[in-house]
Design a protein around this motif. Structure first.
Motif, PDB file in Angstrom:
ATOM      1  N   SER A  42       0.817  -1.215   0.000  1.00  0.00           N
ATOM      2  CA  SER A  42       0.000   0.000   0.000  1.00  0.00           C
ATOM      3  C   SER A  42       0.846   1.258   0.000  1.00  0.00           C
ATOM      4  O   SER A  42       0.945   1.948  -1.010  1.00  0.00           O
ATOM      5  CB  SER A  42      -0.943  -0.013   1.208  1.00  0.00           C
ATOM      6  OG  SER A  42      -0.211  -0.120   2.411  1.00  0.00           O
ATOM      7  N   LEU A  43       1.494   1.567   1.114  1.00  0.00           N
ATOM      8  CA  LEU A  43       2.272   2.800   1.235  1.00  0.00           C
ATOM      9  C   LEU A  43       3.756   2.491   1.280  1.00  0.00           C
ATOM     10  O   LEU A  43       4.171   1.409   1.688  1.00  0.00           O
ATOM     11  CB  LEU A  43       1.854   3.561   2.493  1.00  0.00           C
ATOM     12  CG  LEU A  43       0.386   3.950   2.583  1.00  0.00           C
ATOM     13  CD1 LEU A  43       0.112   4.651   3.893  1.00  0.00           C
ATOM     14  CD2 LEU A  43      -0.002   4.828   1.403  1.00  0.00           C
ATOM     15  N   LYS A  44       4.521   3.465   0.890  1.00  0.00           N
ATOM     16  CA  LYS A  44       5.966   3.265   0.879  1.00  0.00           C
ATOM     17  C   LYS A  44       6.665   4.546   1.261  1.00  0.00           C
ATOM     18  O   LYS A  44       6.311   5.625   0.778  1.00  0.00           O
ATOM     19  CB  LYS A  44       6.431   2.817  -0.511  1.00  0.00           C
ATOM     20  CG  LYS A  44       7.935   2.491  -0.561  1.00  0.00           C
ATOM     21  CD  LYS A  44       8.334   1.974  -1.917  1.00  0.00           C
ATOM     22  CE  LYS A  44       9.835   1.647  -1.943  1.00  0.00           C
ATOM     23  NZ  LYS A  44      10.260   1.133  -3.254  1.00  0.00           N
ATOM     24  N   ALA A 575       6.829  12.171  -0.102  1.00  0.00           N
ATOM     25  CA  ALA A 575       6.460  10.752  -0.026  1.00  0.00           C
ATOM     26  C   ALA A 575       6.365  10.296   1.420  1.00  0.00           C
ATOM     27  O   ALA A 575       5.435   9.561   1.802  1.00  0.00           O
ATOM     28  CB  ALA A 575       7.469   9.910  -0.796  1.00  0.00           C
ATOM     29  N   SER A 578       3.328  11.808   3.127  1.00  0.00           N
ATOM     30  CA  SER A 578       2.068  11.229   2.662  1.00  0.00           C
ATOM     31  C   SER A 578       1.783   9.861   3.257  1.00  0.00           C
ATOM     32  O   SER A 578       0.767   9.240   2.947  1.00  0.00           O
ATOM     33  CB  SER A 578       2.055  11.136   1.130  1.00  0.00           C
ATOM     34  OG  SER A 578       3.091  10.290   0.665  1.00  0.00           O
ATOM     35  N   LEU A 579       2.684   9.359   4.119  1.00  0.00           N
ATOM     36  CA  LEU A 579       2.366   8.148   4.877  1.00  0.00           C
ATOM     37  C   LEU A 579       1.225   8.402   5.844  1.00  0.00           C
ATOM     38  O   LEU A 579       0.529   7.471   6.258  1.00  0.00           O
ATOM     39  CB  LEU A 579       3.604   7.668   5.643  1.00  0.00           C
ATOM     40  CG  LEU A 579       4.787   7.188   4.793  1.00  0.00           C
ATOM     41  CD1 LEU A 579       5.982   6.899   5.691  1.00  0.00           C
ATOM     42  CD2 LEU A 579       4.421   5.963   3.977  1.00  0.00           C
ATOM     43  N   GLU A 581      -2.404   9.555   6.778  1.00  0.00           N
ATOM     44  CA  GLU A 581      -3.673   9.570   6.036  1.00  0.00           C
ATOM     45  C   GLU A 581      -4.202  10.984   5.858  1.00  0.00           C
ATOM     46  O   GLU A 581      -4.677  11.350   4.777  1.00  0.00           O
ATOM     47  CB  GLU A 581      -4.710   8.715   6.758  1.00  0.00           C
ATOM     48  CG  GLU A 581      -6.042   8.636   6.017  1.00  0.00           C
ATOM     49  CD  GLU A 581      -7.015   7.700   6.682  1.00  0.00           C
ATOM     50  OE1 GLU A 581      -8.145   7.566   6.177  1.00  0.00           O
ATOM     51  OE2 GLU A 581      -6.645   7.082   7.702  1.00  0.00           O
ATOM     52  N   GLY A 584      -1.921  12.667   3.274  1.00  0.00           N
ATOM     53  CA  GLY A 584      -2.138  12.078   1.965  1.00  0.00           C
ATOM     54  C   GLY A 584      -3.466  12.504   1.358  1.00  0.00           C
ATOM     55  O   GLY A 584      -3.548  12.815   0.159  1.00  0.00           O
ATOM     56  N   HIS A 621       2.003   6.852  -5.941  1.00  0.00           N
ATOM     57  CA  HIS A 621       1.479   5.587  -5.412  1.00  0.00           C
ATOM     58  C   HIS A 621       0.800   5.784  -4.067  1.00  0.00           C
ATOM     59  O   HIS A 621      -0.313   5.286  -3.835  1.00  0.00           O
ATOM     60  CB  HIS A 621       2.602   4.565  -5.274  1.00  0.00           C
ATOM     61  CG  HIS A 621       2.206   3.345  -4.509  1.00  0.00           C
ATOM     62  ND1 HIS A 621       2.530   3.167  -3.189  1.00  0.00           N
ATOM     63  CD2 HIS A 621       1.480   2.262  -4.872  1.00  0.00           C
ATOM     64  CE1 HIS A 621       2.027   2.018  -2.770  1.00  0.00           C
ATOM     65  NE2 HIS A 621       1.394   1.447  -3.772  1.00  0.00           N
ATOM     66  N   ASN A 622       1.460   6.511  -3.163  1.00  0.00           N
ATOM     67  CA  ASN A 622       0.857   6.752  -1.850  1.00  0.00           C
ATOM     68  C   ASN A 622      -0.449   7.523  -1.967  1.00  0.00           C
ATOM     69  O   ASN A 622      -1.434   7.229  -1.281  1.00  0.00           O
ATOM     70  CB  ASN A 622       1.837   7.512  -0.954  1.00  0.00           C
ATOM     71  CG  ASN A 622       3.024   6.657  -0.529  1.00  0.00           C
ATOM     72  OD1 ASN A 622       3.041   5.447  -0.746  1.00  0.00           O
ATOM     73  ND2 ASN A 622       4.030   7.284   0.049  1.00  0.00           N
ATOM     74  N   TYR A 625      -3.323   5.517  -3.344  1.00  0.00           N
ATOM     75  CA  TYR A 625      -3.876   4.610  -2.331  1.00  0.00           C
ATOM     76  C   TYR A 625      -4.982   5.297  -1.535  1.00  0.00           C
ATOM     77  O   TYR A 625      -6.063   4.749  -1.346  1.00  0.00           O
ATOM     78  CB  TYR A 625      -2.753   4.145  -1.408  1.00  0.00           C
ATOM     79  CG  TYR A 625      -3.237   3.423  -0.176  1.00  0.00           C
ATOM     80  CD1 TYR A 625      -3.703   2.129  -0.257  1.00  0.00           C
ATOM     81  CD2 TYR A 625      -3.212   4.043   1.075  1.00  0.00           C
ATOM     82  CE1 TYR A 625      -4.152   1.449   0.865  1.00  0.00           C
ATOM     83  CE2 TYR A 625      -3.647   3.375   2.208  1.00  0.00           C
ATOM     84  CZ  TYR A 625      -4.117   2.090   2.100  1.00  0.00           C
ATOM     85  OH  TYR A 625      -4.556   1.426   3.208  1.00  0.00           O
TER      86      TYR A 625
END
Length: 839
Positions: A42-44, A575, A578-579, A581, A584, A621-622, A625
């Motif tokens: 999911s997250l990175k 990035a 954005s972990l 919520e 993000g 990607h984050n 999600y």
């Protein structure tokens, strides 16, 4: 029928509807498998390297111009010779001027000359007082002198009569006396002998009471005898020393080779030290200094360094102190002299000069700290300086500097912060930075000087160096207003790559480190969101071939450009932010931010800006999600544009080999796995034949890439049209072989493959969606894996019941349970399909 994108993460957490496959879990049902899946797909977060800091090509006192506010600063280059020194400086400043005495008082005095190495001159603490007879006494306020005032009158030294305008050479020479405590100026208890026991002789034999008149007469007589003996001893010691020094001074006045002169100066220094003459005021001081000053014109670093030692040991002041510090600074500019410094005592003497801060002039401190800056850049010298107390000396200096403002203080702080930066280069020293609370002092400095480039850059370099240390990171984030102070500096220097890149790097590490990472992320974003977008927009607008040497003088350089390095660190920070919520979700709705990210993908070729493009894809990607939980956001509006740009990122025109761009491909597929939850994106991929490109990656042989491609397939097989197209390819055969190869090593991948098969078989409109041989091979592989999974589950349960292997049971068993659930139903479906082939 709907599916769950593995790459999409949270899409499986929903209430099951009648049209959903059996393996879709109800909403709000969190299992260990969910946690594992999210951690993997999911997250990175992004890990990045510390900003490149090249070694300075040359040692200079200052770097960049200070700006219009601070235009006055001492020169880094200057001429210096013996004529700049004042030979009349024959004694150190006493700090107190006493009126001339018109008679011979018989009073004890405390000395005002400190011992060599003392960090504060006692003369500052000396107070003049008049007694009832109008005589002057010098009384020290420190504890040692206060105790000395209680010494008996027999141990006093008579003050010799002198004229008010007597020159230094007219004063009687003072040499150490055997038994005398040089530091206190009084005789030691050993020298007193039994004189204290004669007090009974001062009593009246008839009344056995003390006779004050008799006592006074006896004391006066003993004082005269004591002074006579002291003068005789002093004159004898002085004559002996003078006879030893005269030939040395005579040889020094003659022309000679530097090696011979150096040998004579060392001999002179040893003699003065052994006789403790650096502690005394005497006529020899004047003769020695005059001789030493004349030798400074000889251009020999080792000789000049030894001469500087002698001058500093004499505790010179004023112009002489300023010039000798300039001399030491000049010598420290050459790295070739570092070895000589390591063998001398100048390091200790420089720290002594700093310690008496209130007595030194502005220029002295600039040049002393400038020398310490150069010397501390040498690892060997830095280690020695730290042993001598460099860190507490700097801490005390900053603590005792009441006004951290103004032109002069700024120029000193440039040198001080450079020293701290050098100290931070060695991880061993971080414990001392924490112990002496230097981080809090750095933030105090930054509060007053965040508009000044050099000080700000030194502090930022220090922070970027130590932030990877967990203890330092924790200490820094406990400093009051740390984020607000750095944000202010970042906003003022947003267009300076060498400063902004280090603050951004610091933020990026803090956002994912330690137990305060969550709160740090929220704090950084809430206070710096607008500034981060400003920096992103600014550096994207700069020319790609622009370097710091052209736009910002004296900046660091790193390939490809400093501007790109800022963008790399900034996208990495975003990035990591954005972990969260909340962050993000906020960025998903920010259309301006989205357009800047797409501009990076559109303008920056992946082969020449790999890390920047990779970080940007991770951000997408984050955000994609979190976008799955939103009805409307900028990600939804740009999802087809993102899908198109990712194709160029995955397969650039000049790509030489598959492995060259493997990591970027993997991240792009992760984004596709999230985006393909949308039917609009799935149709776009089919129309532009992007799906066929993704299908080719099944044969890559890379497990992580395969896992993310399967996540895309789980979503793509929800469309019957796509399933019909797949039936005409060899994709199913390739997936079966991957299940055979990786199945028992990766139960998460096996589960994802089974979900893909299930969706495909359920949605394909053809009578025989799978070939007979593929169906038999798949059934065979699944039966083998089911047996393996059941055996693993039983062994894990037994081990856990015995008290061992608890961690393995918690992580492996949920994965196995999920596989058994999906694979068991899939096998039953395959039996039905095989039966249809026989009909």
């Amino acid at each position: 029928m709907e599916g769950s994108a593995e790459g999409g993460g949270g899409s499986s957490r929903r209430r099951r509807t009648s049209g959903e496959p059996f393996y879709a879990l109800p909403r709000n049902r969190d299992t260990a498998t969910d946690i594992i899946n999210e951690a993997r797909t999911s997250l990175k977060m992004v890990t990045t390297k510390r900003p490149f800091t090249p070694k300075e090509s040359k040692r200079t006192l200052f770097g960049e111009p200070p700006g219009p506010t601070f235009s006055s600063r001492p020169p880094s280059s200057f001429s210096l010779s013996s004529k700049h020194f004042d030979p009349t400086d024959s004694r150190p400043p006493s700090g107190t001027k006493l009126s001339p005495l018109e008679h011979k008082p018989m009073l004890p005095i405390a000395p005002t000359t400190p011992a060599v190495g003392n960090h504060k001159r006692r003369s500052k603490d000396v107070v003049e007082r008049k007694n009832s007879k109008g005589l002057m006494r010098a009384t020290s306020v420190d504890a040692s002198s206060a105790n000395s005032l209680n010494v008996s009158m027999e141990n006093a030294i008579v003050i010799q009569e002198r004229r008010s305008d007597s020159a230094p050479k007219e004063r009687p020479p003072i040499c150490p006396v055997p038994g005398k405590n040089v530091d206190s100026g009084y005789l030691t208890s050993e020298s007193r002998g039994n004189s204290g026991g004669s007090e009974t002789n001062l009593k009246d034999p008839q009344t056995n009471k003390r006779d004050p008149h008799s006592a006074s007469a006896t004391q006066d007589q003993k004082r005269v005898e004591l002074v006579t003996r002291t003068d005789e001893t002093r004159e004898l010691s002085y004559d002996n020393l003078n006879s030893e020094m005269e030939p040395i001074l005579a040889k020094l006045t003659k022309d000679g080779c530097p090696e011979l002169l150096l040998s004579l100066i060392k001999e002179l220094d040893e003699l003065l030290s052994s006789q403790e003459m650096y502690r005394e005021r005497n006529s020899l001081r004047s003769n020695v200094l005059k001789t030493v000053f004349k030798l400074l014109d000889i251009e020999n670093p080792e000789l000049q360094m030894k001469l500087a030692e002698v001058i500093l040991k004499y505790r010179v002041s004023g112009n002489n102190l300023n010039n000798v510090c300039k001399l030491v600074f000049k010598l420290s500019k050459s790295e070739e002299n570092d070895t000589i410094f390591a063998e001398s005592s100048l390091l200790d003497l420089l720290l002594d000069v700093v310690t008496v801060t209130e007595e030194q002039t502005y220029d002295v401190l600039v040049y002393v700290f400038g020398a310490l800056k150069f010397l501390s850049s040498n690892g060997q010298l830095l280690e020695k300086l730290i042993e001598l107390g460099l860190i507490p000396t700097i801490s005390n200096f900053l603590t005792n500097t009441p006004q951290l403002t103004g032109d002069k203080t700024f120029n000193i702080l440039v040198q001080v912060t450079s020293c701290i930066r050098n100290i931070a280069e060695d991880p061993v020293n971080t414990v001392y930075l924490i112990r002496y609370k230097l981080f809090a002092q750095l933030f105090t400095i930054l509060t007053s000087y965040d508009s000044q480039t050099e000080v700000t850059l030194n502090i930022c370099r220090t922070l970027s160096r130590v932030v990877t240390n967990p203890e330092c990171c924790n200490a820094i984030t406990k400093t009051e207003n740390w984020c607000l102070i750095l944000k202010s500096a970042l906003k003022k220097h947003y267009n300076r790559a060498n400063i902004s890149v280090r603050i951004i790097y610091f933020f990026s590490i803090v956002a994912v480190s330690g137990g305060r990472a969550d709160s740090n992320r929220d704090l950084i974003f809430s206070q710096s969101e607008s500034t981060l977008l400003l920096i992103l927009n600014y550096f994207l607008s700069q020319k790609t071939d622009q370097t710091s040497s052209e736009s910002l003088p004296n900046q660091d350089t790193e390939s490809p450009t400093d501007n790109d390095d800022v963008l790399v660190k900034l996208t990495g920070l975003i990035a990591n932010l954005s972990l969260s919520e909340s962050i993000g979700t906020a960025l998903c709705r920010n259309s301006k931010f989205q357009s800047l990210l797409l501009k990076i993908l559109n303008r920056k070729p992946v082969l020449t800006h790999r890390e920047l493009v990779l970080n940007t894809v991770v951000v997408l990607h984050n955000l994609s999600y979190f976008a799955g939980t939103l009805q409307e956001c900028a990600i939804h509006e740009n999802q087809t544009k993102i899908a198109q740009l990712l194709v160029n990122v995955m397969m650039p025109k000049d790509l030489q080999s598959f492995d060259e761009n493997l990591e970027v491909m993997t991240e792009c597929v992760r984004v596709y796995a999230n985006l393909t939850r949308s039917e609009k994106v799935r149709n776009f991929l089919i129309e532009n034949k992007i799906d066929l490109l993704l299908f080719t990656l099944v044969d890559s042989g890379r497990r992580e890439l395969l896992f993310n491609v399967v996540g895309v397939l789980v979503n793509m097989t929800l469309d019957s049209t796509q399933c019909d197209k797949i039936s005409e390819t060899e994709l199913i055969s390739a997936l079966v072989e991957n299940l055979r190869e990786f199945g028992d090593d990766d139960w998460l991948l096996s589960s994802a493959l089974c979900k893909t098969f299930w969706n495909y078989l359920a949605c394909c409109s053809k009578k025989h969606p799978i070939k007979n041989e593929d169906c038999r091979s798949l059934k065979e592989v699944l039966n083998f894996l089911i047996l393996e999974a059941r055996s693993l589950k039983e062994s894990s349960t037994e081990v856990n019941a015995g008290g061992d292997g608890f961690e393995r049971h918690d992580t492996v068993a949920p994965e196995v349970d999920e596989f058994l659930s999906v694979a068991g139903n899939l096998v039953q479906k395959l039996y039905g399909i095989l039966a249809s082939f026989s009909q």
